[in-house]
Write an enzyme that holds these catalytic residues in place. Structure first.
Site, PDB file in Angstrom:
ATOM      1  N   ASP A  78       0.800  -1.233   0.000  1.00  0.00           N
ATOM      2  CA  ASP A  78       0.000   0.000   0.000  1.00  0.00           C
ATOM      3  C   ASP A  78       0.829   1.278   0.000  1.00  0.00           C
ATOM      4  O   ASP A  78       0.266   2.385   0.017  1.00  0.00           O
ATOM      5  CB  ASP A  78      -0.960   0.017   1.198  1.00  0.00           C
ATOM      6  CG  ASP A  78      -2.131  -0.933   0.999  1.00  0.00           C
ATOM      7  OD1 ASP A  78      -2.619  -1.019  -0.141  1.00  0.00           O
ATOM      8  OD2 ASP A  78      -2.547  -1.583   1.972  1.00  0.00           O
ATOM      9  N   ASP A 119      -5.540  -4.462  -6.317  1.00  0.00           N
ATOM     10  CA  ASP A 119      -5.283  -3.100  -5.806  1.00  0.00           C
ATOM     11  C   ASP A 119      -3.822  -2.687  -6.014  1.00  0.00           C
ATOM     12  O   ASP A 119      -3.506  -1.500  -6.157  1.00  0.00           O
ATOM     13  CB  ASP A 119      -5.595  -3.005  -4.309  1.00  0.00           C
ATOM     14  CG  ASP A 119      -6.740  -3.898  -3.857  1.00  0.00           C
ATOM     15  OD1 ASP A 119      -6.957  -4.938  -4.494  1.00  0.00           O
ATOM     16  OD2 ASP A 119      -7.394  -3.578  -2.871  1.00  0.00           O
TER      17      ASP A 119
HETATM   18  N1  GLY Z   1      -7.074  -1.511  -1.276  1.00  0.00           N
HETATM   19  C1  GLY Z   1      -8.120  -1.923  -0.468  1.00  0.00           C
HETATM   20  C2  GLY Z   1      -9.452  -1.617  -1.018  1.00  0.00           C
HETATM   21  O1  GLY Z   1      -9.619  -1.263  -2.157  1.00  0.00           O
HETATM   22  O2  GLY Z   1     -10.389  -1.744  -0.266  1.00  0.00           O
END
Ligand code: GLY
Length: 405
Positions: free
Chosen positions: A122, A183
């Site tokens: 992230d 993601d």
């Molecule tokens: N990256 C986590 C989500 O999209 O909830």
């Protein structure tokens, strides 16, 4: 004679109406002003405590609540870069120096990420939305140093045996191998940026390899995406495909597909390899074809209870922003198709159904974070606001004939 002149004048008027480009159905300036008002309301409420804490970031306002739930900017809090990003976008929209100062202070709460080992993928969300926008708008060299250091940190999660970044190191046992989630496509942008802005050139190759592996293993024949791909850590073979936040392993989780649309659009921008443009268009097509009439997706395209299932405004914001960029890579009808679709999304998001207005201080209602975990269902969520502002600014620039970057 007089009548002839009037008819000729009318003809000219009609002709110019036909050839002029259709104007946007959204009043972008009014909408950006609305965002600025809401952001000021949030700032006032954050400052109303005795001592302001710039490490506490707005994350969500749950259905029925009126105040932001704040989360400490820690390595585990993946959304901590979005509030600084919202402030940078508001600064970009208004030129207001006090908003820039607030953006700077919240942004600096994430500096510690440049000094610790990577916790998970992230880092791009955390640093590129905050420091990335900050550097783009101010050219502050201190920000650049943080971005370059964190890009190197993200690259430590790249696994050559797989050819992709390990998204969640903490979940290797749970998934039974190296996991890459859709993601993760968003975090490639920071690697591309670092590679061309004084960082390690190999970051480019890592981003391309990750995009290729994901393209190969994380999509069905109809171009809908799997949320998670699991790889054998030693051989790199793809051994499972499943979901984590979607309804089912074989369903299209709305935000997952949104990350794919946005991610491959960025990969095309950075590589100019037409295979990524073609792919971005394919993953977009299946998403657009299956949308409900207002162009805001249900949280999963196979969600139980449709048409009464919760929506995900955040996915709509991500896609609206991505399609505006995609439209700049296309011509003619194709460009119009993506821009019109994005505008349709923004019209719905600006309607009283989705606009938070007096309900709470966020920009938008009706996002869904993690339905299977029962978390953030039908809520205001900070990343919806972030991509909403990004999309609005992109639309404004496109309408003004400017570059969106
Ligand atoms: N990256 C986590 C989500 O999209 O909830």
């Amino acid at each position: 004679m007089k009548v002839n002149k009037i008819i000729a004048g009318l003809g000219l008027l009609m002709l110019s109406a036909c050839v002029s480009k259709p104007t946007s159905q959204i009043d972008v300036d009014e909408t950006l002003h609305y965002c600025d008002v809401q952001i000021h309301k949030t700032l006032s409420s954050l400052h109303s405590v005795d001592s302001m804490d710039y490490t506490m970031m707005p994350r969500n306002i749950l259905s029925g609540e009126t105040e932001w739930n704040l989360r400490k900017a820690t390595k585990e809090e993946w959304t901590a870069g979005f509030w600084p990003g919202v402030l940078w976008y508001d600064y970009e929209a208004t030129g207001n120096d006090s908003i820039r100062d607030e953006a700077d202070k919240f942004t600096r709460s994430l500096e510690f990420l440049a000094e610790i080992p990577a916790y998970d993928h992230d880092l791009g969300f955390l640093i590129f939305c905050s420091y990335g926008n900050g550097y783009r708008l101010t050219g502050n060299e201190e920000y650049k140093k943080v971005i370059l250091a964190v890009a190197d940190s993200l690259a430590t999660l790249y696994r050559p045996a797989v050819g992709a970044i390990l998204s969640w190191p903490r979940n290797v046992e749970m998934f039974g191998g190296h996991n890459t989630i859709m993601d993760n496509m968003i975090n490639l942008e920071m690697l591309f940026w670092a590679a061309k802005n004084g960082g390690n050139k190999n970051l480019y190759n890592i981003a391309v390899s990750h995009a290729d592996k994901t393209m190969l293993n994380q999509f069905r024949d109809d171009y809908t995406s799997y949320h998670v791909a699991v790889y054998d850590t030693l051989t790199g073979e793809c051994i499972n495909r499943c979901t984590h936040q979607g309804y089912a392993d074989n369903s299209m989780w709305a935000r997952g597909q949104a990350w794919a649309i946005y991610g491959y659009t960025v990969v095309y921008r950075e590589t100019k390899d037409p295979k990524y443009l073609e792919f971005a268009e394919k993953v977009t097509q299946v998403y657009l074809e299956r949308l409900p009439e207002d162009y805001i997706p249900y949280w999963d395209f196979s969600a139980p209870g449709i048409p009464n299932a919760p929506r995900d405004a955040s996915a709509a914001c991500v896609v609206a922003s991505a399609l505006l960029e995609l439209s700049t890579f296309c011509e003619g009808e194709q460009a119009d198709k993506y821009k019109n679709a994005a505008e349709k999304m923004l019209v719905s998001l600006g309607s009283k159904e989705y606009r938070a207005g007096d309900v709470n201080n966020s920009l938008l209602l009706h996002s869904t974070g993690h339905w299977p975990a029962g978390s953030e269902i039908d809520a205001s969520i900070i990343y919806a606001d972030y991509y909403y502002m990004e999309a609005l600014l992109r639309l404004k620039k496109i309408n003004d004939g400017k570059s969106i970057y």
